[in-house]
Design a protein around this motif. Sequence first.
Motif, PDB file in Angstrom:
ATOM      1  N   GLY A  56       0.569  -1.199   0.022  1.00  0.00           N
ATOM      2  CA  GLY A  56       0.078   0.051   0.153  1.00  0.00           C
ATOM      3  C   GLY A  56       0.773   1.230  -0.133  1.00  0.00           C
ATOM      4  O   GLY A  56       0.555   2.219  -0.768  1.00  0.00           O
ATOM      5  N   ASP A  57       1.907   1.190   0.711  1.00  0.00           N
ATOM      6  CA  ASP A  57       2.722   2.410   0.848  1.00  0.00           C
ATOM      7  C   ASP A  57       3.591   2.764  -0.311  1.00  0.00           C
ATOM      8  O   ASP A  57       3.599   3.908  -0.773  1.00  0.00           O
ATOM      9  CB  ASP A  57       3.657   2.428   2.124  1.00  0.00           C
ATOM     10  CG  ASP A  57       3.269   2.433   3.359  1.00  0.00           C
ATOM     11  OD1 ASP A  57       1.931   3.159   3.509  1.00  0.00           O
ATOM     12  OD2 ASP A  57       3.609   1.989   4.203  1.00  0.00           O
ATOM     13  N   ALA A  58       4.079   1.599  -1.176  1.00  0.00           N
ATOM     14  CA  ALA A  58       4.778   1.844  -2.425  1.00  0.00           C
ATOM     15  C   ALA A  58       3.778   2.254  -3.509  1.00  0.00           C
ATOM     16  O   ALA A  58       3.846   3.169  -4.188  1.00  0.00           O
ATOM     17  CB  ALA A  58       5.301   0.551  -2.700  1.00  0.00           C
ATOM     18  N   PHE A  59       2.400   1.644  -3.415  1.00  0.00           N
ATOM     19  CA  PHE A  59       1.500   2.078  -4.240  1.00  0.00           C
ATOM     20  C   PHE A  59       1.265   3.621  -4.250  1.00  0.00           C
ATOM     21  O   PHE A  59       0.987   4.096  -5.234  1.00  0.00           O
ATOM     22  CB  PHE A  59       0.287   1.266  -4.094  1.00  0.00           C
ATOM     23  CG  PHE A  59      -1.059   2.003  -4.833  1.00  0.00           C
ATOM     24  CD1 PHE A  59      -1.231   1.486  -6.254  1.00  0.00           C
ATOM     25  CD2 PHE A  59      -2.265   2.536  -4.167  1.00  0.00           C
ATOM     26  CE1 PHE A  59      -2.334   2.145  -6.904  1.00  0.00           C
ATOM     27  CE2 PHE A  59      -3.209   3.065  -4.869  1.00  0.00           C
ATOM     28  CZ  PHE A  59      -3.357   2.838  -6.306  1.00  0.00           C
ATOM     29  N   ILE A  60       0.829   4.162  -2.954  1.00  0.00           N
ATOM     30  CA  ILE A  60       0.648   5.689  -2.838  1.00  0.00           C
ATOM     31  C   ILE A  60       1.994   6.423  -3.237  1.00  0.00           C
ATOM     32  O   ILE A  60       1.525   7.388  -3.907  1.00  0.00           O
ATOM     33  CB  ILE A  60       0.213   5.840  -1.363  1.00  0.00           C
ATOM     34  CG1 ILE A  60      -1.141   5.213  -0.963  1.00  0.00           C
ATOM     35  CG2 ILE A  60       0.094   7.599  -1.245  1.00  0.00           C
ATOM     36  CD1 ILE A  60      -2.320   5.601  -1.986  1.00  0.00           C
ATOM     37  N   ASP A  61       3.276   5.865  -2.814  1.00  0.00           N
ATOM     38  CA  ASP A  61       4.211   6.698  -3.345  1.00  0.00           C
ATOM     39  C   ASP A  61       4.221   6.752  -4.891  1.00  0.00           C
ATOM     40  O   ASP A  61       4.399   7.793  -5.485  1.00  0.00           O
ATOM     41  CB  ASP A  61       5.445   5.902  -2.590  1.00  0.00           C
ATOM     42  CG  ASP A  61       6.764   6.446  -3.493  1.00  0.00           C
ATOM     43  OD1 ASP A  61       6.672   7.928  -3.760  1.00  0.00           O
ATOM     44  OD2 ASP A  61       7.826   5.937  -3.391  1.00  0.00           O
ATOM     45  N   GLY A  62       4.199   5.740  -5.614  1.00  0.00           N
ATOM     46  CA  GLY A  62       4.139   5.439  -7.043  1.00  0.00           C
ATOM     47  C   GLY A  62       2.825   6.525  -7.461  1.00  0.00           C
ATOM     48  O   GLY A  62       3.288   7.193  -8.496  1.00  0.00           O
ATOM     49  N   LEU A  63       1.784   6.428  -7.087  1.00  0.00           N
ATOM     50  CA  LEU A  63       0.610   7.279  -7.579  1.00  0.00           C
ATOM     51  C   LEU A  63       1.006   8.873  -7.439  1.00  0.00           C
ATOM     52  O   LEU A  63       0.826   9.400  -8.327  1.00  0.00           O
ATOM     53  CB  LEU A  63      -0.456   6.856  -6.825  1.00  0.00           C
ATOM     54  CG  LEU A  63      -1.514   7.371  -7.267  1.00  0.00           C
ATOM     55  CD1 LEU A  63      -1.912   7.103  -8.819  1.00  0.00           C
ATOM     56  CD2 LEU A  63      -3.030   6.921  -6.558  1.00  0.00           C
ATOM     57  N   ASN A  64       1.766   9.140  -6.302  1.00  0.00           N
ATOM     58  CA  ASN A  64       2.098  10.515  -6.318  1.00  0.00           C
ATOM     59  C   ASN A  64       3.241  10.790  -7.267  1.00  0.00           C
ATOM     60  O   ASN A  64       3.223  12.014  -7.700  1.00  0.00           O
ATOM     61  CB  ASN A  64       2.548  10.848  -4.863  1.00  0.00           C
ATOM     62  CG  ASN A  64       1.224  11.178  -3.762  1.00  0.00           C
ATOM     63  OD1 ASN A  64       0.435  12.015  -4.403  1.00  0.00           O
ATOM     64  ND2 ASN A  64       1.333  10.647  -2.869  1.00  0.00           N
ATOM     65  N   GLN A  65       3.909   9.892  -7.596  1.00  0.00           N
ATOM     66  CA  GLN A  65       5.307  10.030  -8.374  1.00  0.00           C
ATOM     67  C   GLN A  65       4.453  10.352  -9.902  1.00  0.00           C
ATOM     68  O   GLN A  65       4.846  11.344 -10.702  1.00  0.00           O
ATOM     69  CB  GLN A  65       6.159   8.966  -8.455  1.00  0.00           C
ATOM     70  CG  GLN A  65       6.729   8.531  -7.261  1.00  0.00           C
ATOM     71  CD  GLN A  65       8.065   9.515  -7.015  1.00  0.00           C
ATOM     72  OE1 GLN A  65       8.320  10.359  -7.546  1.00  0.00           O
ATOM     73  NE2 GLN A  65       8.650   9.357  -5.810  1.00  0.00           N
ATOM     74  N   VAL A  66       3.497   9.567 -10.214  1.00  0.00           N
ATOM     75  CA  VAL A  66       2.844   9.711 -11.487  1.00  0.00           C
ATOM     76  C   VAL A  66       2.145  10.959 -11.581  1.00  0.00           C
ATOM     77  O   VAL A  66       2.214  11.532 -12.535  1.00  0.00           O
ATOM     78  CB  VAL A  66       1.794   8.680 -11.727  1.00  0.00           C
ATOM     79  CG1 VAL A  66       1.114   8.826 -12.620  1.00  0.00           C
ATOM     80  CG2 VAL A  66       2.638   6.931 -11.802  1.00  0.00           C
ATOM     81  N   ILE A  67       1.642  11.135 -10.533  1.00  0.00           N
ATOM     82  CA  ILE A  67       0.805  12.587 -10.625  1.00  0.00           C
ATOM     83  C   ILE A  67       1.903  13.894 -10.741  1.00  0.00           C
ATOM     84  O   ILE A  67       1.607  14.745 -11.546  1.00  0.00           O
ATOM     85  CB  ILE A  67      -0.062  12.960  -9.188  1.00  0.00           C
ATOM     86  CG1 ILE A  67      -1.163  11.921  -8.969  1.00  0.00           C
ATOM     87  CG2 ILE A  67      -0.519  14.456  -9.145  1.00  0.00           C
ATOM     88  CD1 ILE A  67      -1.792  12.104  -7.877  1.00  0.00           C
ATOM     89  N   LYS A  68       3.072  13.633 -10.031  1.00  0.00           N
ATOM     90  CA  LYS A  68       3.813  14.833 -10.190  1.00  0.00           C
ATOM     91  C   LYS A  68       4.544  14.727 -11.822  1.00  0.00           C
ATOM     92  O   LYS A  68       4.820  15.878 -12.336  1.00  0.00           O
ATOM     93  CB  LYS A  68       5.178  14.605  -9.319  1.00  0.00           C
ATOM     94  CG  LYS A  68       5.983  15.516  -9.012  1.00  0.00           C
ATOM     95  CD  LYS A  68       6.831  15.565  -7.885  1.00  0.00           C
ATOM     96  CE  LYS A  68       8.028  16.152  -7.689  1.00  0.00           C
ATOM     97  NZ  LYS A  68       9.099  15.447  -6.887  1.00  0.00           N
TER      98      LYS A  68
END
Length: 434
Positions: A56-68
């Motif tokens: 879950g943590d990696a998923f949210i981190d990855g999603l924020n990276q994609v947004i950025k």
Amino acid sequence: MSITLKDIQNNGVVGAGGAGFPTHVKLQAEPEYIIVNAAECEPLLHKDMQLLEFYGDAFIDGLNQVIKITNATSAIIGIKSKHESIIANLQKKITANIKICPMDDFYPAGDEITLIHQTTGRIVEPGQLPISQGCIVQNVETIINIALNKPIVEKFLTIAGEVKNPMTVKVPVGTTFAQVLEYFEITTKNYIIREGGMMMGTVQTNLDAVVTKRTGGLIILPTDHNCAVTYKRYSEPKNTIRIAKAACDQCNFCTELCPRYLLGYPVRPELAMRNIMFSSDDDQRINIGNAFCCECNLCTLFSCPEGLDPAGATFIEKRVAQEQEKWQGLPVKAHPMMPYRKVPTKKLMQRLDVLKYQDKGPLQSIQFNPVFVRIPLLQHIGATAKAVVVVGQHVKKYDLIGEAKTGISANIHASINGTVTVANEKEIVIERRL
Ligand code: SF4
Ligand code: SF4
């Protein structure tokens, strides 16, 4: 840590949900929304939910990276509301620019166009890309792969069906199905492997086939299972055509339940069947709208009361229609009955006769040590990567072995330590160094 498009390109990240589109190319768009495909609608597959539970943590981190990277306004996670505990956990982790959109449990909730409609209310017009409606769609595993920021050399997949302990496992890319299945107790003697899912997968009888960056699951079915028989019968287009000519009563159920038709698309499987019935070899009628069939197989495996193959008939028209001029119809509008015609997953599983299988796939940590891996240089949409190793060369896990060509292509890396024994324009074989 900030991850860049270059990192994603170097790591050879491609869509892990089955499409295999190179992610660094997709993320060059400037969308309003990142839509996360967490709908996981193929019966018996559980990989994405397991990943959300344990990464879950990696998923949210990855999603924020994609947004950025894309400068998107926000992200919407499309996930079935039945996954209450996973949603509750995600709620604790998400930031203000990420929303969760709980969805009904139906098939095909994960179809890209259906997902965009369910999460935003927007409809991508036939022939257009999601970006035309301000969206790009990313799969759960792809987002986690972005966050992990390492070359893609392993793949998560669910093994299900006629196995004693169905589970989700992480397997080195290039491992043969035979080597994967050594770790499972198969509970039937004669079987087929449905690779990728009961509905949209393909039948694989060759145990030398290998796990790629796109493999999502292997479902073991007895050869006399209803679905195995249907898959076999309709693997030959001549059977689809012969039976369509003789037996379709034009009841229209295939079209009335077609998810693309219900979104207002000009997809008409009943017309594909009618065209087969009334066309001669030198007068082939065609419904050009069938170019937009998403190949969900619902019409053949669920809707048709006669057990015919309207999906196969539509695929035949799709191949021809895609060669013809572009669709120039009016903007589409969802059918007023669409909300009432979602096919519930449980009902679908009953029809497929898979309710009897354990419908679970917990993530298990199995150490796969294949004695060799056969790594295809084309595991993605686009150009085949070019081999950059030679026979006899020693390689280490994560080494670059196939270099992406210019344009749409993706890098390929070694998934084990070993010696290259085959290197040609199609694949690299690496034998484990003992
Ligand atoms: S293919 Fe099946 S569902 Fe479709 S019109 Fe013919 S009989 Fe009806
Ligand atoms: S496979 Fe059948 S139900 Fe699915 S989109 Fe195509 S025509 Fe419609």
